[in-house]
Write an enzyme that holds these catalytic residues in place. Structure first.
Site, PDB file in Angstrom:
ATOM      1  N   THR A  57     -16.019  -3.534  -9.657  1.00 35.46           N
ATOM      2  CA  THR A  57     -16.984  -2.785  -9.390  1.00 35.46           C
ATOM      3  C   THR A  57     -18.251  -3.066  -9.945  1.00 35.46           C
ATOM      4  OG1 THR A  57     -17.853  -0.709  -8.515  1.00 35.46           O
ATOM      5  CG2 THR A  57     -16.448  -0.035 -10.154  1.00 35.46           C
ATOM      6  N   ASP A  58     -19.534  -3.109  -9.382  1.00 34.40           N
ATOM      7  CA  ASP A  58     -20.754  -2.984  -9.802  1.00 34.40           C
ATOM      8  C   ASP A  58     -21.175  -1.437 -10.997  1.00 34.40           C
ATOM      9  OD1 ASP A  58     -21.701  -1.249  -8.034  1.00 34.40           O
ATOM     10  OD2 ASP A  58     -23.389  -2.160  -7.523  1.00 34.40           O
ATOM     11  N   GLU A  59     -20.307  -0.809 -11.178  1.00 32.51           N
ATOM     12  CA  GLU A  59     -20.546   0.748 -11.966  1.00 32.51           C
ATOM     13  C   GLU A  59     -20.002   0.525 -13.082  1.00 32.51           C
ATOM     14  OE1 GLU A  59     -19.608   4.195  -9.676  1.00 32.51           O
ATOM     15  OE2 GLU A  59     -19.609   3.178  -7.877  1.00 32.51           O
ATOM     16  N   ASP A  83       0.548  -0.967  -0.396  1.00 29.35           N
ATOM     17  CA  ASP A  83       0.257   0.477  -0.227  1.00 29.35           C
ATOM     18  C   ASP A  83       0.839   1.268   0.203  1.00 29.35           C
ATOM     19  OD1 ASP A  83      -1.747   1.784   0.969  1.00 29.35           O
ATOM     20  OD2 ASP A  83      -3.136   0.334   1.360  1.00 29.35           O
ATOM     21  N   ALA A 116      -6.215  -2.353  -4.761  1.00 30.26           N
ATOM     22  CA  ALA A 116      -5.237  -0.812  -4.463  1.00 30.26           C
ATOM     23  C   ALA A 116      -5.979  -0.304  -5.117  1.00 30.26           C
ATOM     24  CB  ALA A 116      -4.213  -0.961  -4.511  1.00 30.26           C
ATOM     25  N   SER A 130     -12.343   3.419 -15.798  1.00 28.60           N
ATOM     26  CA  SER A 130     -10.373   2.903 -15.593  1.00 28.60           C
ATOM     27  C   SER A 130     -10.747   1.757 -14.497  1.00 28.60           C
ATOM     28  CB  SER A 130     -10.123   3.503 -14.258  1.00 28.60           C
ATOM     29  OG  SER A 130     -11.280   3.730 -12.679  1.00 28.60           O
ATOM     30  N   ILE A 139       2.278  -0.078  -6.421  1.00 26.11           N
ATOM     31  CA  ILE A 139       1.982  -0.612  -7.463  1.00 26.11           C
ATOM     32  C   ILE A 139       2.081  -0.877  -9.005  1.00 26.11           C
ATOM     33  CG2 ILE A 139      -0.554  -1.591  -6.210  1.00 26.11           C
ATOM     34  CD1 ILE A 139      -2.504  -0.525  -8.212  1.00 26.11           C
TER      35      ILE A 139
END
Length: 350
Positions: free
Chosen positions: A130-132, A34, A80, A159, A58
């Protein structure tokens, strides 16, 4: 014993996953990578003996490769990400850098160590999405399934959609062993107070406005973060290589209903908890007034998706996943966690 690399493991969902994994897999080693941006908090995972925090980015492929080799890691759980839609509207570049370039960097490192060096060892790259990415639903549209076409509507969701496609491509082109999970709106302990539930709770405690976008009737499926962690565990244990699984909470609610519930829980807490009015004298509830008086409608967010809903049939059938938290008790427990852990969120205040 297994060795896991958890990216973003000092953030909200990643940190809860580290807690969950350490509690349930006592012999496993968890390396947390992180870079501790504003939403990454070292105190979230403090005291977990199995967790080692490595501060790093990352996007530093060489560093990730070194970690995979030296720590003999066979599993990456990739949390992340930049995730706040409002921030993606005001500054999209950070979302492109972290969510797309960062994911590509991780995939390159995994490919180099797990495939190109010829170890042939079993491995897994699990990607949290994500569901977005699916866009917005109408009021009568069926819920998102794993075959719903992608139609992202914000820089954030675009993204994440891009990173999903990269994970799929590394599997089909190079043979990397991967799974992806697309989750609904998470809530629970350790959530950075820019998201709806912790933001409105802390605003209520301090007598600040509760800003409601538009008419407040945008609908989301709410998923307790512990259930999400259980869903990821199921993906790692039973998920088929190359497959995607939708993880939902089974609580599809308009924002206004969530806000009203927060107000009611805050009011109840001031009645039930001795001394709360002394701790938070600016709260309406400290003066015997309803928290709901703080509600304030504001101009809607640009491109605000109207409704999300998750069809988790595949996860239930293949993974045995089902949420265990109902929203009412999950929310009440979350609000009590913030009241009991004031030191954690106080440190985040400007």
């Amino acid at each position: 014993m297994s060795n896991l690399l958890v990216t973003g493991g000092a953030g909200f969902i990643g940190g809860n996953f580290v807690h969950y994994w350490a509690d349930n897999y006592l012999d496993d080693a968890v390396i947390v990578l992180d870079c501790l941006t504003y939403a990454g908090n070292e105190s979230t995972i403090a005291g977990i003996e199995q967790a080692e925090l490595v501060k790093g980015d990352i996007r530093d492929t060489d560093h990730v490769e070194k970690l995979l080799r030296e720590r003999d890691i066979e599993t990456i759980v990739h949390f992340a990400a930049e995730s706040h839609v409002d921030r993606s509207i005001s500054g999209p570049d950070a979302f492109i850098d972290t969510n797309i370039l960062g994911t590509n960097s991780l995939l390159k490192a995994a490919r180099a160590v797990w495939l190109d060096e010829g170890s042939g060892r079993p491995h897994r790259f699990h990607h949290i999405s994500t569901d977005e990415v699916y866009g917005s639903l109408g009021p009568n549209d069926p819920a998102f399934s794993e075959t719903t076409p992608y139609q992202p509507n914000s820089p954030y969701s675009a993204s994440k959609a891009s990173s999903d496609h990269l994970v799929r491509a590394y599997h089909h082109t190079f043979g990397l062993e991967v799974t992806t999970s697309n989750c609904s709106n998470n809530y629970g302990p350790y959530q950075y107070p820019e998201k709806l539930i912790p933001l409105f709770l802390l605003n209520a405690l301090h007598g600040r406005a509760l800003p409601i976008y538009g008419d407040g009737m945008n609908v989301r499926d709410w998923l307790h973060v512990e259930d999400h962690c259980r869903g990821i565990e199921a993906c790692l244990s039973y998920g088929r290589n190359g497959e995607t699984y939708n993880i939902g909470g089974g609580a599809e609610l308009p924002n206004m209903a969530v806000i009203d519930r927060i107000c009611a829980e805050v009011d109840r807490a001031f009645v039930e908890i001795d001394g709360l009015a002394d701790r938070y004298p600016d709260a309406p509830a400290a003066k015997g007034r309803p928290t709901s008086e703080l509600k304030e409608f504001v101009i809607d967010r640009k491109g605000h998706d109207r409704r999300y809903a998750i069809d988790e049939t595949k996860a239930r059938g293949e993974l045995g996943y089902a949420p265990s938290h109902d929203f009412e008790s999950g929310l009440a427990g979350t609000l009590r966690w913030y009241l009991d852990n004031e030191g954690w969120w106080r440190a985040l205040q400007p």
